[in-house]
Scaffold this active site. Structure first.
Site, PDB file in Angstrom:
ATOM      1  N   ASP A 212       0.861  -1.034   0.085  1.00  0.00           N
ATOM      2  CA  ASP A 212      -0.161  -0.155   0.031  1.00  0.00           C
ATOM      3  C   ASP A 212       0.870   1.373  -0.003  1.00  0.00           C
ATOM      4  O   ASP A 212       1.945   1.294   0.626  1.00  0.00           O
ATOM      5  CB  ASP A 212      -0.904  -0.027   1.258  1.00  0.00           C
ATOM      6  CG  ASP A 212      -1.840   1.169   1.475  1.00  0.00           C
ATOM      7  OD1 ASP A 212      -2.868   1.410   0.530  1.00  0.00           O
ATOM      8  OD2 ASP A 212      -1.650   1.855   2.316  1.00  0.00           O
ATOM      9  N   GLU A 248       1.118  -0.486  -5.066  1.00  0.00           N
ATOM     10  CA  GLU A 248       0.302   0.530  -5.123  1.00  0.00           C
ATOM     11  C   GLU A 248       1.100   1.865  -5.553  1.00  0.00           C
ATOM     12  O   GLU A 248       1.780   2.499  -4.563  1.00  0.00           O
ATOM     13  CB  GLU A 248      -0.668   0.897  -4.175  1.00  0.00           C
ATOM     14  CG  GLU A 248      -1.876   1.833  -4.599  1.00  0.00           C
ATOM     15  CD  GLU A 248      -2.409   2.606  -3.495  1.00  0.00           C
ATOM     16  OE1 GLU A 248      -3.505   3.093  -3.472  1.00  0.00           O
ATOM     17  OE2 GLU A 248      -1.838   2.549  -2.157  1.00  0.00           O
TER      18      GLU A 248
END
Length: 508
Positions: A212, A248
């Site tokens: 993330d 990401e």
């Protein structure tokens, strides 16, 4: 010796691009906010029999519990420890799910939140998914432990401590993202704690990680963490297999930090894919499907072997991404877009599986709403209806016939070459994958009526969009391919699903 070390490091890095999928499987599904027990059951009863290669799971680490708004989805992205208990289940539930999914050949990929801890306004107490004490005010997370020394506040050059300018690289990587306490990943101690967390999951049997908020971490710091990761568990993976890394990085252009800075470390989420495909499917700005002949790198996207692609994800379903085709709207276009993605050879593909949310406005938005839950905030199980759809607010796009059968299509065509492109100069297109599969899409306002070269051997094939092959018969439409590889297609623009797909295993 130096050369040997360099070669070894390069080998480790390149291995992180492989999703380690088994049995010729090619796609993963994001079962967003599902409980571990439900994922385990889904692996056994549905994902493995239908050729899904893996599941991206929600963050398994202990997180803050937020009650205003009531248990939002984003509380999962505010860790307060690396204990493995969340609203999806406890560590035993997680371990059981990983084992059961691996035993049927379905990999597990963990959404790893390692850029930050909870928000600076998170307070102090035991309001966390395991009841562990923390103090966001003093940046104390004793279960790990992290203290104030382990955060980047001293390196942030803004008065607020927040990211104020996305054109300032140092702010983006050293300051707080929407108030989240930013970890000092340059410190060896912090890297070690993060790697310990990820290695615990690798040892349990996960196949890799969706990392993330990578744009908010320095690539060198991430490289150092990845270098500390163990090889995958040899109970389910071949010796020396490295964890699959997909990062990401939201890069739509216009900012100094680009996805290219991360493609040497592992695959990267190609956000341009869904954004540009959404524009084309909607026919905005004069875009047409016929322009997709050089789809992928030819559209300014990263190399195919670096990309993980998707039509929508849990973030852009909720954000101000008007160009994204979403599961709650434009249903025909959504199914066509996902089918096109799964038929096309570009990238590793991820299918989204969502939940519905009501228009319960808090602070001007309804996009905060968490998964279907009971009154105490605990997540509801995913019920399976008699027709194989899901109930109680769970959408389960991966169970839609059109999407499931295109996951199978992608497995059947494998690495077959992109071939036999056809278009009408507008929004009717077709293309094949060698002699293994062929797809036809009509996004025009009139009927598609054409004889096309499919590349497939002669015979009668079952269309896997309108139905599927069952035994020796077809539950949907059929098409006959001649000995010359050509077939006649007629697709009305008014059909519920104005597209058609056949493949080697759908031959009757």
């Amino acid at each position: 010796m130096k050369l040997l070390i360099l070669v070894t490091l390069l080998g480790l890095s390149s291995a992180q691009f492989s999703p380690n999928m088994k049995d010729g499987r090619t796609s993963l599904v994001h079962l967003f906010e599902w409980r571990w027990a439900d994922i385990a059951a889904e692996c056994e009863r549905y994902l493995a029999p239908n050729g899904f290669g893996g599941v991206q799971i929600s963050p398994p680490s202990e997180s803050i519990v937020v009650t205003n708004p009531f248990h939002p989805w984003w509380q999962r992205y505010q860790p307060i420890s690396y204990n493995l208990c969340s609203r999806s289940g406890n560590e035993n539930d997680l371990r059981d799910m990983i084992t059961r999914c691996n035993n049927v050949g379905v990999n597990i990929y963990v959404d790893a939140v390692i850029n930050h801890m909870c928000g600076s306004g998170g307070g102090a107490g035991t309001h966390s998914s395991c009841g562990t004490y923390f103090n966001a005010n003093t940046k104390e997370f004793p279960s790990i432990p992290f203290t104030g020394w382990d955060f980047n506040d001293a390196k942030c050059n803004t008065g607020s401590g927040e990211i104020e300018n996305y054109h300032d690289i140092n702010q983006v990587r050293n300051c707080r993202l929407v108030g989240l306490l930013d970890l000092a990943l340059e410190k060896d101690y912090v890297r070690g704690k993060v790697a310990d967390y990820m290695n615990a999951l690798i040892n349990m049997g996960v196949a890799g990680f969706r990392v993330d908020a990578c744009k908010h971490m320095w690539p060198g710091d991430l490289s150092a963490v990845y270098g500390r990761l163990n090889n995958l568990n040899t109970k389910w993976f071949s010796g020396g297999s490295r964890p699959f890394i997909f990062q990401e990085v939201i890069d739509l252009g216009g900012e100094p930090i680009t996805a290219a800075e991360y493609t040497g470390l592992g695959r990267v989420t190609e956000f341009k894919y869904g954004a540009k495909l959404g524009t084309v499917m909607r026919k905005w700005n004069g875009e047409k499907l016929s322009y997709l002949k050089n789809w992928g790198e030819g559209w300014g996207m990263m190399a195919s072997d670096k990309a993980l692609v998707f039509v929508d994800n849990h973030d852009n379903q909720r954000g101000p991404w008007k160009i994204i085709i979403k599961h709650l709207f434009l249903l025909r276009l959504y199914k066509m877009a996902v089918a096109l993605m799964l038929a096309h050879p570009y990238g590793v593909t991820r299918v989204m599986s969502s939940f519905r949310w009501d228009r319960n406005i808090v602070n001007g938005s309804e996009r905060w709403m968490g998964p279907p839950s009971y009154g105490d905030g605990s997540t509801k199980p995913v019920p399976i209806n008699a027709d194989s759809t899901c109930g109680d607010g769970w959408v389960c796009e991966h169970r839609w016939r059109q999407i499931r059968n295109m996951v199978i299509f992608r497995n059947v065509v494998g690495g077959a070459v992109f071939a036999n492109w056809w278009d009408n100069g507008s929004n009717q297109i077709a293309f094949g994958r060698g002699n293994r599969g062929f797809i036809v899409i009509n996004n025009d306002d009139w009927t598609l009526d054409a004889t096309l070269a499919t590349g497939l051997p002669g015979g009668t094939y079952c269309d896997v969009i309108s139905g599927q092959k069952e035994g020796g018969s077809c539950t949907g439409k059929q098409v006959t391919v001649g000995s010359d590889g050509k077939a006649y297609f007629k697709i009305s623009n008014s059909e519920e699903d104005p597209f058609f797909a056949i493949h080697a295993d759908s031959k009757l």
